[in-house]
Design an enzyme around this catalytic site. Structure first.
Site, PDB file in Angstrom:
ATOM      1  N   ARG A 121     -11.458  -8.061  40.189  1.00  0.00           N
ATOM      2  CA  ARG A 121     -10.856  -6.832  41.040  1.00  0.00           C
ATOM      3  C   ARG A 121     -12.571  -7.398  43.045  1.00  0.00           C
ATOM      4  NH1 ARG A 121     -13.710  -1.333  39.622  1.00  0.00           N
ATOM      5  NH2 ARG A 121     -13.121  -1.109  41.891  1.00  0.00           N
ATOM      6  N   LYS A 134     -16.169   2.815  31.471  1.00  0.00           N
ATOM      7  CA  LYS A 134     -17.839   3.490  30.417  1.00  0.00           C
ATOM      8  C   LYS A 134     -18.666   4.599  30.485  1.00  0.00           C
ATOM      9  CE  LYS A 134     -19.044   0.810  34.769  1.00  0.00           C
ATOM     10  NZ  LYS A 134     -17.638   0.185  35.572  1.00  0.00           N
ATOM     11  N   LYS A 135     -17.572   5.711  30.690  1.00  0.00           N
ATOM     12  CA  LYS A 135     -18.202   6.255  30.423  1.00  0.00           C
ATOM     13  C   LYS A 135     -17.135   7.601  29.672  1.00  0.00           C
ATOM     14  CE  LYS A 135     -21.042   6.027  34.476  1.00  0.00           C
ATOM     15  NZ  LYS A 135     -21.918   5.299  34.185  1.00  0.00           N
ATOM     16  N   SER A 154     -12.110   2.402  35.891  1.00  0.00           N
ATOM     17  CA  SER A 154     -13.224   1.047  36.112  1.00  0.00           C
ATOM     18  C   SER A 154     -14.346   2.360  35.578  1.00  0.00           C
ATOM     19  CB  SER A 154     -13.328   0.091  37.368  1.00  0.00           C
ATOM     20  OG  SER A 154     -14.709   0.009  36.966  1.00  0.00           O
ATOM     21  N   THR A 160     -26.973  -1.195  41.426  1.00  0.00           N
ATOM     22  CA  THR A 160     -27.747  -0.676  40.414  1.00  0.00           C
ATOM     23  C   THR A 160     -28.660  -1.859  39.839  1.00  0.00           C
ATOM     24  OG1 THR A 160     -27.445   1.434  41.236  1.00  0.00           O
ATOM     25  CG2 THR A 160     -28.597   1.245  39.009  1.00  0.00           C
ATOM     26  N   ASP A 185     -24.256  11.824  33.035  1.00  0.00           N
ATOM     27  CA  ASP A 185     -25.282  10.556  33.517  1.00  0.00           C
ATOM     28  C   ASP A 185     -24.306  11.157  35.064  1.00  0.00           C
ATOM     29  OD1 ASP A 185     -25.141   7.923  34.120  1.00  0.00           O
ATOM     30  OD2 ASP A 185     -23.507   7.106  33.333  1.00  0.00           O
ATOM     31  N   LYS A 186     -24.087   9.966  35.055  1.00  0.00           N
ATOM     32  CA  LYS A 186     -23.601  10.539  37.238  1.00  0.00           C
ATOM     33  C   LYS A 186     -23.243   8.547  38.249  1.00  0.00           C
ATOM     34  CE  LYS A 186     -25.506   8.321  41.674  1.00  0.00           C
ATOM     35  NZ  LYS A 186     -25.952   6.688  41.735  1.00  0.00           N
ATOM     36  N   HIS A 187     -22.488   8.584  38.283  1.00  0.00           N
ATOM     37  CA  HIS A 187     -21.650   6.867  39.037  1.00  0.00           C
ATOM     38  C   HIS A 187     -21.563   7.352  40.344  1.00  0.00           C
ATOM     39  CE1 HIS A 187     -19.970   3.452  38.426  1.00  0.00           C
ATOM     40  NE2 HIS A 187     -19.372   3.534  39.718  1.00  0.00           N
ATOM     41  N   SER A 188     -22.061   6.137  41.293  1.00  0.00           N
ATOM     42  CA  SER A 188     -21.106   6.005  42.886  1.00  0.00           C
ATOM     43  C   SER A 188     -20.492   4.864  42.937  1.00  0.00           C
ATOM     44  CB  SER A 188     -22.425   6.149  43.762  1.00  0.00           C
ATOM     45  OG  SER A 188     -22.750   5.246  44.592  1.00  0.00           O
TER      46      SER A 188
END
Length: 446
Positions: free
Chosen positions: A205, A224-225, A220, A157, A117-120
């Site tokens: 937040r 989730k990951k 955070s 997203t 997975d990827k997160h930004s």
């Protein structure tokens, strides 16, 4: 006949003083666990620079989920964490508590090496996830992407995908597994079953000026990951004028915390540092970014977007052991963009997540002009013209009243004209923070 044996006198045990467990005889009951601290006490402890124990953090997260924590108390704790910080162990404990606040995702064991997975951390015009998830699926990965909504000034997203009529971001764990089986990827939001505590804190937040807290960002993202049971994760940590963190040094600090906490939780995390002094790509806004993501999956689109998609994908394929090197992985992702296989996966994901199959097909096979007719748009458009020759340089899509004079002037001041020849924009990719190497077992031969 054996004579009976009469027990002889035995030594009497030494008397045991009340409460003394060092002598013989049965031990008394163990000390009871300490009483959990009340929320005001926890807030005061962190406010004054104290350290929260794992039990303290679990109690706070439990109160957030069961509703016993008032909104003011949640905001006060977030601000205390923002001002006083958390060490690595506290941050890991917060991540674990958030992850355990809901259901854990479980996948077939055979999928383990494929789960990535990827997160930004968020940037203006950042539509990388829309392209990267289906591209990775086309490369043989399983991508159970749990994404977020807009935070601060950055777009989310999920908000972008919901601009496509019918797209449904809430999927149950069982639905997610079917999506991974049929498509190879899904992009979903946090349901009440998945990391519910983070969903509550995420919203808080955004309205308490604590978006830029390193421990809160880390917990955070990683919570989730952690529930996704991944093989590898890459986090795109942005820095610059349009990012949460303005300097590369601040972004590196977050990157190192993400990688370190990830390692302590058994998750292989790499963190890319990418520049966000300018919007990514040429379009900003939910529908416009969907259109630009589709152009990238046509094998076209802006060079900076394509560069970031292929680099991040290459890191993930290498980190999860599906490519021998990052460059090899990047080339495989680029091929998925060029041959249409990423776009095919995107179409299948849209249809599987609620979009009418005919609309999904038309969006993915149509021209840019046709796509624009299929997606909702703003009621008005206003073009700004360059002062030199009058050609339009910016198009603003808006539902609100027309731009005011100050707004128009502020936008025009962003335009710089030069007599120099056009130059290619540099890659936004600046650096990569890698996880520690996997421990290797040693064998001694005698």
């Amino acid at each position: 006949m054996a004579a009976p044996v009469t027990p002889g006198p035995s030594a009497s045990p030494a008397p045991v003083a009340p409460g003394d467990l060092s002598g013989g005889g049965s031990r008394g009951p163990p000390d009871p666990p300490p009483e959990p601290k009340q929320l005001p006490e926890l807030i005061r402890l962190k406010r004054d620079g104290g350290r929260l124990s794992e039990a303290d953090i679990r109690d706070f997260v439990r109160a957030v989920v069961d509703g016993s924590a008032q909104g003011a108390q949640i905001g006060a704790m977030l601000m205390a964490i923002r001002l006083r910080g958390m060490d690595l162990e506290e941050t890991a404990a917060l991540t674990r508590a958030l992850a355990k606040s809901g259901q854990q995702l479980e996948w077939p064991e055979a999928w383990r090496p494929q789960l990535v997975d990827k997160h930004s951390t968020g940037g203006v015009g950042d539509k990388v996830s829309l392209v990267l998830a289906p591209a990775l699926a086309a490369c043989g990965c399983k991508v159970p992407m749990i994404s977020g909504r807009g935070l601060g000034h950055t777009g989310g997203t999920l908000d972008k995908l919901e601009s496509i009529p019918g797209f449904t971001v809430i999927q149950s764990p069982e639905q997610m597994q079917r999506l991974l089986e049929r498509v190879g990827c899904c992009i979903v939001g946090q349901s009440k079953k998945l990391v519910p505590a983070d969903g509550i804190l995420y919203e808080a937040r955004d309205v308490t000026a604590t978006v830029d807290s390193l421990p809160l960002i880390t917990a955070s993202i990683l919570s989730k990951k952690v529930v996704e049971n991944l093989s590898a994760l890459v986090v795109d940590v942005k820095f610059g004028g349009a990012a949460v963190f303005s300097s590369q040094a601040q972004a590196r600090e977050l990157a190192e915390v993400l990688v370190g906490v990830g390692a302590s939780l058994g998750l292989r995390v790499a963190a890319a540092l990418t520049a966000m002094d300018n919007p990514l790509g040429r379009s900003v806004g939910h529908t416009l970014e969907v259109e630009e993501a589709l152009r990238c999956m046509d094998g076209a689109g802006p060079a900076d977007l394509r560069d970031l998609v292929t680099r991040l994908g290459g890191v993930l394929l290498w980190l999860s052991g599906q490519a021998e090197a990052q460059d090899e992985g990047a080339a495989r992702v680029a091929k998925a963009l060029e041959d249409g296989s990423a776009r095919d996966r995107f179409e299948r994901m849209l249809a599987a997540q609620g979009v009418d199959p005919g609309l999904a097909r038309a969006l993915c096979s149509g021209t840019p002009a046709q796509r624009r007719q299929l997606l909702p748009g703003a009621r008005e458009q206003e073009e700004l013209h360059a002062p030199a020759d009058g050609t339009p340089w910016l198009r603003v899509h808006l539902d609100a009243p027309a731009l005011s004079g100050p707004q128009r002037r502020a936008l025009q001041e962003a335009l710089v004209l030069s007599d120099r020849a056009p130059f290619a924009a540099s890659s936004p990719f600046a650096d990569l923070v890698l996880p520690p190497p996997r421990p290797t077992s040693t064998h001694t031969q005698q």
